[in-house]
Design a protein around this motif. Sequence first.
Motif, short mmCIF file in Angstrom:
data_model
loop_
_atom_site.label_atom_id
_atom_site.label_comp_id
_atom_site.label_asym_id
_atom_site.label_seq_id
_atom_site.Cartn_x
_atom_site.Cartn_y
_atom_site.Cartn_z
N UNK A 514 -31.91 -24.83 -12.40
CA UNK A 514 -32.59 -23.91 -11.52
C UNK A 514 -32.88 -22.57 -12.16
N UNK A 515 -33.30 -21.62 -11.32
CA UNK A 515 -33.83 -20.36 -11.81
C UNK A 515 -32.82 -19.49 -12.54
N UNK A 516 -31.63 -19.28 -11.96
CA UNK A 516 -30.64 -18.43 -12.61
C UNK A 516 -30.12 -19.07 -13.90
N UNK A 517 -29.97 -20.39 -13.90
CA UNK A 517 -29.58 -21.07 -15.14
C UNK A 517 -30.64 -20.87 -16.22
N UNK A 518 -31.89 -20.90 -15.81
CA UNK A 518 -32.98 -20.67 -16.76
C UNK A 518 -32.87 -19.29 -17.39
N UNK A 519 -32.63 -18.29 -16.56
CA UNK A 519 -32.49 -16.93 -17.09
C UNK A 519 -31.27 -16.83 -18.00
N UNK A 520 -30.17 -17.45 -17.59
CA UNK A 520 -28.97 -17.43 -18.43
C UNK A 520 -29.20 -18.05 -19.78
N UNK A 521 -29.92 -19.18 -19.81
CA UNK A 521 -30.21 -19.85 -21.08
C UNK A 521 -31.15 -19.01 -21.93
N UNK A 522 -32.12 -18.38 -21.29
CA UNK A 522 -33.07 -17.53 -22.03
C UNK A 522 -32.34 -16.36 -22.69
N UNK A 523 -31.43 -15.73 -21.94
CA UNK A 523 -30.66 -14.60 -22.50
C UNK A 523 -29.83 -15.04 -23.69
N UNK A 524 -29.30 -16.26 -23.65
CA UNK A 524 -28.49 -16.77 -24.76
C UNK A 524 -29.32 -17.15 -25.98
N UNK A 525 -30.63 -17.20 -25.83
CA UNK A 525 -31.48 -17.58 -26.95
C UNK A 525 -31.65 -19.07 -27.11
N UNK A 526 -31.30 -19.84 -26.06
CA UNK A 526 -31.45 -21.29 -26.10
C UNK A 526 -32.93 -21.65 -26.27
N UNK A 527 -33.21 -22.72 -27.03
CA UNK A 527 -34.60 -23.10 -27.31
C UNK A 527 -35.32 -23.65 -26.09
N UNK A 528 -34.59 -24.36 -25.23
CA UNK A 528 -35.21 -24.95 -24.07
C UNK A 528 -34.29 -25.96 -23.42
N UNK A 529 -34.78 -26.60 -22.35
CA UNK A 529 -34.01 -27.59 -21.60
C UNK A 529 -34.86 -28.84 -21.43
N UNK A 530 -34.22 -30.00 -21.60
CA UNK A 530 -34.86 -31.29 -21.32
C UNK A 530 -33.99 -31.98 -20.28
N UNK A 531 -34.55 -32.26 -19.12
CA UNK A 531 -33.78 -32.82 -18.01
C UNK A 531 -34.37 -34.13 -17.55
N UNK A 532 -33.58 -35.19 -17.63
CA UNK A 532 -33.98 -36.45 -17.01
C UNK A 532 -33.49 -36.41 -15.57
N UNK A 533 -34.21 -35.64 -14.76
CA UNK A 533 -33.84 -35.42 -13.38
C UNK A 533 -34.71 -34.32 -12.79
N UNK A 534 -34.43 -33.89 -11.57
CA UNK A 534 -35.28 -32.91 -10.89
C UNK A 534 -35.00 -31.47 -11.34
N UNK A 535 -36.07 -30.72 -11.55
CA UNK A 535 -36.00 -29.28 -11.83
C UNK A 535 -36.30 -28.51 -10.56
N UNK A 536 -35.51 -27.48 -10.29
CA UNK A 536 -35.71 -26.61 -9.15
C UNK A 536 -36.17 -25.24 -9.63
N UNK A 537 -36.82 -24.46 -8.81
CA UNK A 537 -37.26 -23.10 -9.15
C UNK A 537 -38.22 -23.10 -10.33
N UNK A 538 -39.16 -24.00 -10.35
CA UNK A 538 -40.07 -24.09 -11.49
C UNK A 538 -40.90 -22.82 -11.65
#
Length: 642
Positions: A514-538
């Motif tokens: 979701x959205x807050x996880x996305x921001x947390x990953x962005x702050x950490x410098x993570x390259x991206x996320x690949x999810x075999x499942x539903x994404x929320x807060x697109x």
Amino acid sequence: MNEEQNRRLTQVGRGTPMGEVLRRHWMPIAGASELDENPIKPLRLMGEDLVLYRDLSGNHGLVERACAHRRADLSYGFVEADGIRCSYHGWAFNASGKCVSRPYEDTVNPDITKRGRICIQGYPVKEKAGLLWAYLGPAPAPELPDWEPFSFENGFVQIVVSDVPCNWLQCQENSIDPVHFEWMHNNWSTRLSGQTGPYSAEHKEVAFEEFDHGLVYKRIRGEATKADAMWTVGRVCLWPNAFFLGDHFEYRVPIDDENTLSISWIFTRLPQEVESYSQPSVPTWRSPVKDDATGRWVTSHVINQDMVAWVGQGVIADRTKETLGLSDRGIVMLRRRFEQDIAAVERGEDPKGVIRDPAKNVRVQLPIAEREFLLRGLPRQVLLAHPIWRQHYEGFRFAYGAARVGPPGFPGGGRPMNTLSTIQKACVARLRRIDVCALSDALDKLGRAGAVTGIPQRSGQGRIAGVAVTMKVGPGQPPPGEPRHLGCTAIELSGPDQVIVVEQRSGVEAGCWGGLLTLGAKVRGVEGVIADGPLRDVDEAIAYGFPIFSRSLTCLTARSRVVELGTQLPVALGNVSVQPGDYVVADRSGVVVIAAASIEEVLDTAEAIARREGGMAKALQGGTPISQVMNRDYEQMLENKR
């Protein structure tokens, strides 16, 4: 003990009595991960100046530090496919120390027989349990001990290294000294904390025994009885230079007569709820022994406290001035046994503890008081309530200097120093230059699975590539203990050049990201996320410009629907398994998963395919008819040749 006896047991140079005994054993000399950033490491072992290296073929060597030509320093050389080359005039040596190249001489006078007679000292090196081991003795080398804990599962392993400015023997004598625990680690720690009590349980009885692989001490403290594991099993003074306490080994490797390399191999058993945890690599870190601000020895951690005692005895302890007591019977046993070892080696026999029979060197068991726990584990909430084991999860108690080292996802733990190696970073950089279609073609050519379709890009721009950090989500009860939102552990484990891979294929319609996880990953410098499942807060992910690929979209929260089932365990994208540490690449064409063990082969193949496609494009731009280009080159693209 007189001065001559003290010298016999403390001197470690070649030809000295104790030096020859120690050379009959394999010695841990470094963590294998120490060579990830720089494949060459200068070492001093038992009075010899050496260079440890990992060559371009992935093989290890340990050779004399001075080049045979004009004695230049090989630690400033560079590795080749088979050995190390001196940067001064290019002379090269293989792992046995044999000279394999003298560029100028080989050109003007290619006398191979003369070159073959040139050599430097070389010693065999083996890798086991994340450690690099060396044998500095005469051939044939004995078996490298396969201690049972090296095969323990469901745990987190780390290697801690320190340089201790004193002789090795006073470090090892600590391994057969039970009473020091009461005072140095218990009562002194109480006083260091500013308290005057209460003091810990007193030692009422101690005993010492010998077995095949060392000595054992046993003790009774306070209200304990002889049914207690510290009496029925005890602790191990592992021969010839280690202390074994069930969940960790502490090795005291002589650098020379006045310095010791402390190497600890430490296993932390994870709770039963995360038994599918798979550790991709074993980190190695250095523990400081002195406080830079005060110049005093560090006293805050268990092994550091031991070091205060060791160095306090002097560079080489003067045992002629000792006054031994009843608790020192183990010290006397150890010294007498070393004298017997010296005599055995002088007769041409093996000293104590050497294993020659490969059949007897399979998961060799040692006395372990906590065997049941280390093998079977405990539930998380039981661990957190345990007076001893909880300390392993609330912080790292053994050595000073750990930066949030601990089992991932467990309270008190954190990112277990899983920064990527230079090789991993280089592979990710190469992957970023190759599109998913070329990588998929390379996998086809090599007969490997790995291509995944049906997971489109939902946010961010362009291709992502990185090393996988995995997470599995599904229905179930949240694990006991401190509440922790799904995804937090994966984010804390991740950083640049890493991609979080999520499996949520339970059939439950609920977001796995979701959205807050996305921001947390962005702050950490993570390259991206690949999810075999539903994404929320697109929409939030789009606003952050953070790359996410997901199987579907949803507005439904995970709360009360799904929980995190584990981090850093095998997951699936489509029909492809993803292990922690594998490589993943995604663009608008699809996703590719590449096993870590295959990365170099897949990269080489994909780069060859990309070069051929580039040549075809140039031909088309130059006016060559498309039918000619496609008929001549395209149909041969995936043939098993380059």
